[in-house]
Write an enzyme that holds these catalytic residues in place. Structure first.
Site, PDB file in Angstrom:
ATOM      1  N   HIS A  33     -12.265 -10.919  18.212  1.00  0.00           N
ATOM      2  CA  HIS A  33     -11.058 -10.290  18.746  1.00  0.00           C
ATOM      3  C   HIS A  33     -11.091  -8.796  18.441  1.00  0.00           C
ATOM      4  O   HIS A  33     -10.982  -8.385  17.290  1.00  0.00           O
ATOM      5  CB  HIS A  33      -9.803 -10.907  18.119  1.00  0.00           C
ATOM      6  CG  HIS A  33      -9.593 -12.334  18.513  1.00  0.00           C
ATOM      7  ND1 HIS A  33      -8.842 -13.210  17.744  1.00  0.00           N
ATOM      8  CD2 HIS A  33     -10.027 -13.053  19.588  1.00  0.00           C
ATOM      9  CE1 HIS A  33      -8.821 -14.394  18.337  1.00  0.00           C
ATOM     10  NE2 HIS A  33      -9.542 -14.321  19.455  1.00  0.00           N
ATOM     11  N   SER A  52     -11.945 -13.403  14.122  1.00  0.00           N
ATOM     12  CA  SER A  52     -10.858 -12.447  14.356  1.00  0.00           C
ATOM     13  C   SER A  52     -10.690 -11.587  13.111  1.00  0.00           C
ATOM     14  O   SER A  52     -11.640 -10.926  12.707  1.00  0.00           O
ATOM     15  CB  SER A  52      -9.560 -13.194  14.720  1.00  0.00           C
ATOM     16  OG  SER A  52      -8.542 -12.292  15.087  1.00  0.00           O
ATOM     17  N   ASP A  85      -6.715 -19.576  17.799  1.00  0.00           N
ATOM     18  CA  ASP A  85      -7.641 -19.467  18.922  1.00  0.00           C
ATOM     19  C   ASP A  85      -8.974 -20.137  18.575  1.00  0.00           C
ATOM     20  O   ASP A  85      -9.571 -19.850  17.545  1.00  0.00           O
ATOM     21  CB  ASP A  85      -7.858 -17.991  19.271  1.00  0.00           C
ATOM     22  CG  ASP A  85      -8.656 -17.809  20.555  1.00  0.00           C
ATOM     23  OD1 ASP A  85      -8.673 -18.747  21.374  1.00  0.00           O
ATOM     24  OD2 ASP A  85      -9.240 -16.725  20.739  1.00  0.00           O
TER      25      ASP A  85
END
Length: 385
Positions: A234, A208, A330
């Protein structure tokens, strides 16, 4: 928190730069009025929310801005002449992204009056939005124009405000309702180890914040005969295709944005499409990927947890899981599922992570076999393949 301010006259940006000057956890970003610069800010800086002035929305730059907003999933704050009747100009098609509307008169107050009466409220709302990028879960809120009547008094000061005093002191139309942090079950239910065949290795990667540069370092060690790699970074839909294309031009391996049904093979790197969840499956001797629509999982789409769960189920000990720099958690829970099903798992260390969130959460729950600096991860993966 990173706030991107797009203001053609510069007034709003100046106000926010001054307003947050003492907040070390807030960075005000600027993209100018160039479409390429704007896209680069989203790809490289990962703003948490966007602030747009009504004059900007009605300018020639509004069309370019609208095209970008249609491909991101961040909340937008709109500065309007009239908070009850905002003129969205070129942003009419993407106005559903607007989750907070502030009357522009607030920014024309003297600095002292603005700071004492309105800044605390606005800062609170911005931080709430920045923490939760779930644009579909917000009710639109409006901060009204100041009361200029002779009887109005400034009684509150920023340093003694809290959530309850702010909410009692100002008229705001609705209360923010945050959507639940969806479990991967909403996309793919865990069914244990489905594929027990022994195959060649596949590598699944989640990243991310800071991931775009981390992936460049990670990928440079791989060759045409290296195991296939599937990556969830992401990133908003609309940007992942160009990101994959840029990577493909840099490295001696095939890198592409995921398409439904892509079959994995040595030397192939698949980047998840920013608009869909990505899973890996196994059938008839081949691994392949599927794109799935649906709600955010772990506050993201694509979600690392979704990819990792599919790898746990369909690859088991044939998989190597890698979790790189990133904010939030995540990937942690489903990396543990991978490990329990025999996969080897690696996390980037704190020293080389831009944000040590996702790796830390995976480490905390015992999902990680090996913690390594970024520069050593790829070689370690290849030795384990």
């Amino acid at each position: 928190m990173k706030i991107l301010v797009i203001d053609i006259q510069g007034l709003i940006k100046q106000v926010f730069v001054r307003a947050f000057s003492k907040d070390n956890d807030v960075e005000i970003l600027n993209a100018g009025f160039n479409s390429l610069n704007l896209i680069n800010v989203f790809l490289q800086k990962f703003p948490d929310l966007v602030i747009i002035d009504e004059n900007t929305a009605r300018s020639n730059f509004g069309n370019s801005l609208n095209n970008v907003l249609n491909n991101i999933s961040l909340p937008v704050v709109f500065i309007a002449q009239n908070e009850m009747l905002p003129n969205f100009g070129c942003l009419e098609q993407s106005k559903e992204k607007v989750k907070l509307i502030i009357n522009k008169l607030n920014f024309k107050l003297t600095v002292d009056l603005f700071r004492s009466k309105y800044l605390a409220l606005i800062k609170l709302e911005l931080k709430n939005l920045g923490k939760n990028k779930l644009i579909s879960s917000f009710e639109v809120k409006r901060i009204q124009a100041p009361d200029f009547s002779s009887n109005s008094k400034v009684e509150l000061r920023e340093n003694n405000l809290n959530d309850s005093s702010i909410r009692k002191s100002y008229r705001v139309s609705d209360v923010i309702n945050f959507a639940p942090k969806n479990d991967p079950d909403v996309i793919i239910k865990y069914q244990g180890l489905i594929n027990k065949h022994k195959t060649g290795k596949i590598i699944v990667v989640g990243s991310s914040t800071g991931g775009t540069e981390a992936l460049r370092i990670f990928l440079r060690s791989f060759k045409k005969d290296s195991p296939p790699i599937i990556i969830v970074q992401h990133m908003p839909g609309g940007f992942t295709k160009s990101f994959a294309k840029n990577l493909n031009n840099e490295f001696n391996i095939d890198i592409k944005e995921a398409e439904d049904g892509d079959i994995l093979r040595p030397g192939l790197v698949i980047i998840a499409n920013g608009s869909y969840h990505l899973i890996v499956k196994y059938s008839s001797g081949n691994y392949f990927v599927n794109l799935l629509d649906g709600p955010l999982v772990s506050r993201h789409k694509p979600s690392v947890n979704v990819l990792f769960r599919s790898a746990a189920m369909y690859a088991g000990s044939n998989a190597i899981g890698v979790i790189l720099t990133g904010m939030g958690d995540d990937g942690a829970v489903c990396m543990l599922e991978m490990k329990k099903n025999g996969a080897y798992t690696i996390a980037q260390d704190q020293e080389t992570s831009v944000v040590f969130g996702m790796p830390m959460e995976a480490i905390k729950i015992g999902a990680v076999d090996k913690i390594l600096p970024l520069s050593e991860i790829a070689d370690h993966v290849l030795r384990r393949s």
